[in-house]
Design a protein around this motif. Structure first.
Motif, short mmCIF file in Angstrom:
data_model
loop_
_atom_site.label_atom_id
_atom_site.label_comp_id
_atom_site.label_asym_id
_atom_site.label_seq_id
_atom_site.Cartn_x
_atom_site.Cartn_y
_atom_site.Cartn_z
N UNK A 172 -3.68 -0.08 16.99
CA UNK A 172 -2.92 0.84 16.14
C UNK A 172 -1.44 0.57 16.34
N UNK A 173 -0.78 0.04 15.31
CA UNK A 173 0.65 -0.23 15.38
C UNK A 173 1.38 0.95 14.77
N UNK A 174 2.20 1.63 15.56
CA UNK A 174 2.88 2.85 15.11
C UNK A 174 4.38 2.61 15.05
N UNK A 175 4.90 2.65 13.83
CA UNK A 175 6.34 2.50 13.64
C UNK A 175 7.05 3.78 14.00
N UNK A 176 8.17 3.63 14.68
CA UNK A 176 8.95 4.80 15.08
C UNK A 176 9.80 5.30 13.92
N UNK A 177 9.93 6.63 13.82
CA UNK A 177 10.77 7.21 12.77
C UNK A 177 11.92 8.02 13.37
N UNK A 178 12.08 7.95 14.69
CA UNK A 178 13.15 8.71 15.34
C UNK A 178 14.45 7.91 15.35
N UNK A 222 15.51 11.70 7.52
CA UNK A 222 14.51 11.49 6.48
C UNK A 222 14.44 10.02 6.10
N UNK A 223 15.59 9.38 6.01
CA UNK A 223 15.62 7.97 5.64
C UNK A 223 14.91 7.10 6.65
N UNK A 224 15.09 7.40 7.94
CA UNK A 224 14.41 6.62 8.98
C UNK A 224 12.91 6.84 8.92
N UNK A 225 12.50 8.06 8.63
CA UNK A 225 11.08 8.35 8.48
C UNK A 225 10.49 7.58 7.30
N UNK A 226 11.24 7.57 6.19
CA UNK A 226 10.80 6.82 5.01
C UNK A 226 10.71 5.33 5.33
N UNK A 227 11.72 4.82 6.04
CA UNK A 227 11.73 3.39 6.39
C UNK A 227 10.54 3.02 7.25
N UNK A 228 10.21 3.87 8.23
CA UNK A 228 9.06 3.60 9.10
C UNK A 228 7.77 3.54 8.29
N UNK A 229 7.59 4.52 7.39
CA UNK A 229 6.41 4.53 6.55
C UNK A 229 6.38 3.34 5.60
N UNK A 230 7.54 2.97 5.09
CA UNK A 230 7.65 1.83 4.18
C UNK A 230 7.25 0.55 4.88
N UNK A 258 -7.81 -8.40 11.12
CA UNK A 258 -8.36 -7.77 9.92
C UNK A 258 -7.69 -6.40 9.70
N UNK A 259 -7.12 -6.15 8.51
CA UNK A 259 -6.47 -4.86 8.25
C UNK A 259 -7.51 -3.78 7.94
N UNK A 260 -7.48 -2.69 8.71
CA UNK A 260 -8.48 -1.63 8.56
C UNK A 260 -7.97 -0.52 7.66
N UNK A 261 -6.81 0.05 8.00
CA UNK A 261 -6.26 1.12 7.17
C UNK A 261 -4.80 1.36 7.54
N UNK A 262 -4.09 2.07 6.66
CA UNK A 262 -2.72 2.49 6.93
C UNK A 262 -2.63 3.98 6.68
N UNK A 263 -1.91 4.68 7.55
CA UNK A 263 -1.74 6.12 7.42
C UNK A 263 -0.33 6.49 7.87
N UNK A 264 0.50 6.90 6.92
CA UNK A 264 1.90 7.25 7.24
C UNK A 264 2.59 6.08 7.93
N UNK A 265 2.93 6.23 9.23
CA UNK A 265 3.66 5.19 9.94
C UNK A 265 2.77 4.35 10.85
#
Length: 230
Positions: free
Chosen positions: A40-46, A78-86, A107-114
């Motif tokens: 699970x790769x989790x992009x930071x939005x902070x 908000x912009x950083x959160x959007x960027x992480x999700x993007x 193999x890509x399984x799924x994406x959810x938010x960040x």
């Protein structure tokens, strides 16, 4: 099994940390069955997230929500959160494209938010080492080099460049080279710097192999990639 509705996830710990994202080990299982390990790769939005190079990679892409575009430009919370999700969505799309194009990627399984959920490449709970960690030299690296050129070629045939390819985002798993870290994948035709990114990918890997004692011709490889696109 990894996409079954009845499956549940158990977090097993962190695999590695990065500038923009952290990688966690997840076990997904259906009750009564043996689980499957996923990454699970989790992009930071902070505020400490660093998307410092995104501008040149993003040329040729479109973000439809103008409010989000302005927020990302201002680097607001908000912009950083959007960027992480993007970037999470971009990586999942890139993994899916690469998988369909025959590029060896998780193999890509799924994406959810960040968060991007993908195949875990490794043995047991130990992640596969990066190519940069290899102790091989000279001719011992010939097969790895051949596989890297095939990876570059597969990207080129699909009209894309990895954009940041190096021995640090190539995994070596039982002799098989696997590409990771794809959120910045570049559409060579749509991005004005597309060819430059492709050339840089070639030079990055070529230089590493040459330093390890394997002679190679980056100019010839690049010419072949350009030819493969047409």
């Amino acid at each position: 099994m990894v996409t079954e509705a009845g499956a549940f996830d158990t977090e097993l710990g962190i695999v590695k940390t990065g500038k923009e994202a952290d990688l966690y080990l997840i076990e997904r299982a259906v009750p009564g069955t043996t689980g499957t390990l996923l990454a699970a790769k989790r992009y930071r939005s902070t505020h400490h997230s660093d998307f410092h190079r995104s501008g040149s990679y993003e040329e040729g892409r479109v973000m439809r929500n103008t409010r989000d575009v302005r927020a990302v430009g201002r680097k607001s919370a908000h912009g950083r959160s959007v960027a992480a999700g993007h970037w999470a969505a971009s990586e999942f799309a890139a993994l899916s494209l690469a998988w369909r194009s025959g590029v060896p990627v998780p193999y890509p399984v799924q994406v959810s938010d960040t968060e991007v959920l993908m195949e875990f490449i490794g043995d047991g709970r130990a992640a596969a080492p990066r190519l940069a960690q290899s102790r091989l030299h000279g001719g011992e690296l010939a097969d790895a080099y051949r596989q890297v050129v095939e990876i570059l070629t597969a990207f080129a045939r699909a009209g894309f460049a990895h954009g940041d390819l190096s021995p640090y985002n190539l995994l070596e798993h039982h002799g098989r080279i696997v590409v990771i870290d794809l959120p910045q994948i570049v559409d060579v035709a749509a991005n004005p710097q597309g060819m430059d990114f492709m050339y840089r990918d070639v030079i990055n890997v070529s230089t590493w192999f040459a330093r390890r004692g394997l002679d190679n011709d980056p100019e010839s490889v690049f010419a072949d990639l350009v030819a493969a696109m047409w």
